[in-house]
Design a protein around this motif. Sequence first.
Motif, PDB file in Angstrom:
ATOM      1  N   TYR A  32       0.895  -1.170   0.039  1.00 19.90           N
ATOM      2  CA  TYR A  32      -0.041  -0.081  -0.132  1.00 19.90           C
ATOM      3  C   TYR A  32       0.862   1.290   0.165  1.00 19.90           C
ATOM      4  N   ARG A  33       0.453   2.200  -0.741  1.00 13.94           N
ATOM      5  CA  ARG A  33       0.913   3.552  -0.763  1.00 13.94           C
ATOM      6  C   ARG A  33       0.447   4.309   0.445  1.00 13.94           C
ATOM      7  N   ILE A  51       4.247   8.140   0.485  1.00 11.89           N
ATOM      8  CA  ILE A  51       5.395   7.065   0.344  1.00 11.89           C
ATOM      9  C   ILE A  51       4.986   5.932  -0.338  1.00 11.89           C
ATOM     10  N   SER A  52       5.645   5.550  -1.082  1.00 10.65           N
ATOM     11  CA  SER A  52       5.372   4.100  -1.790  1.00 10.65           C
ATOM     12  C   SER A  52       5.350   2.992  -1.187  1.00 10.65           C
ATOM     13  N   GLY A  53       4.917   1.839  -1.312  1.00 17.63           N
ATOM     14  CA  GLY A  53       4.867   0.502  -0.673  1.00 17.63           C
ATOM     15  C   GLY A  53       6.356   0.315  -0.113  1.00 17.63           C
ATOM     16  N   SER A  54       7.394   0.218  -1.047  1.00 17.82           N
ATOM     17  CA  SER A  54       8.730  -0.103  -0.623  1.00 17.82           C
ATOM     18  C   SER A  54       9.369   1.031  -0.018  1.00 17.82           C
ATOM     19  N   GLY A  55       8.909   2.162  -0.090  1.00 19.92           N
ATOM     20  CA  GLY A  55       9.431   3.289   0.441  1.00 19.92           C
ATOM     21  C   GLY A  55      10.395   3.950  -0.510  1.00 19.92           C
ATOM     22  N   THR A  56      10.707   3.601  -1.598  1.00 15.78           N
ATOM     23  CA  THR A  56      11.460   4.030  -2.505  1.00 15.78           C
ATOM     24  C   THR A  56      11.068   5.341  -2.989  1.00 15.78           C
ATOM     25  N   THR A  57       9.797   5.819  -3.216  1.00 14.51           N
ATOM     26  CA  THR A  57       9.202   7.131  -3.704  1.00 14.51           C
ATOM     27  C   THR A  57       8.624   7.838  -2.659  1.00 14.51           C
ATOM     28  N   THR A  58       8.836   8.902  -2.294  1.00  7.71           N
ATOM     29  CA  THR A  58       8.288   9.911  -1.507  1.00  7.71           C
ATOM     30  C   THR A  58       7.689  11.086  -2.277  1.00  7.71           C
ATOM     31  N   TYR A  59       6.848  11.635  -1.778  1.00 13.82           N
ATOM     32  CA  TYR A  59       6.290  13.112  -2.251  1.00 13.82           C
ATOM     33  C   TYR A  59       5.947  14.010  -1.082  1.00 13.82           C
TER      34      TYR A  59
END
Length: 119
Positions: A32-33, A51-59
Amino acid sequence: QVQLVESGGGVVQVGGSLRLSCAASLLTFSNYRMAWFRRAPGKERELVAFISGSGTTTYYGGSVKGRFTISRDNDKNTVYLQMNSLKPEDSAVYSCAAGPPSYNQYLYWGQGTQVTVSS
């Protein structure tokens, strides 16, 4: 039943810090995002960060970028919002939300936690 429970809100002076936590009951939490929203009286709900599920992408929303940090611990099914250099305009009810990876909507919401920044 899915539950998101926020904690860590409170009253802090201008320039201070708080860390919010959101504990989720989601069985597949890492898929889940996760996002933090806030709502102040008389204002529209605002996306603070996600934050993306993996934690790789944030905004981050422009008003908090550089001051707030979103993170997650998938082993603990928890997402965090570290808030630094707080301003009075940060005062709001902060809610966490969870969205599936298949579309850009949030299915599950927490009850919210009050953050008050006092001058």
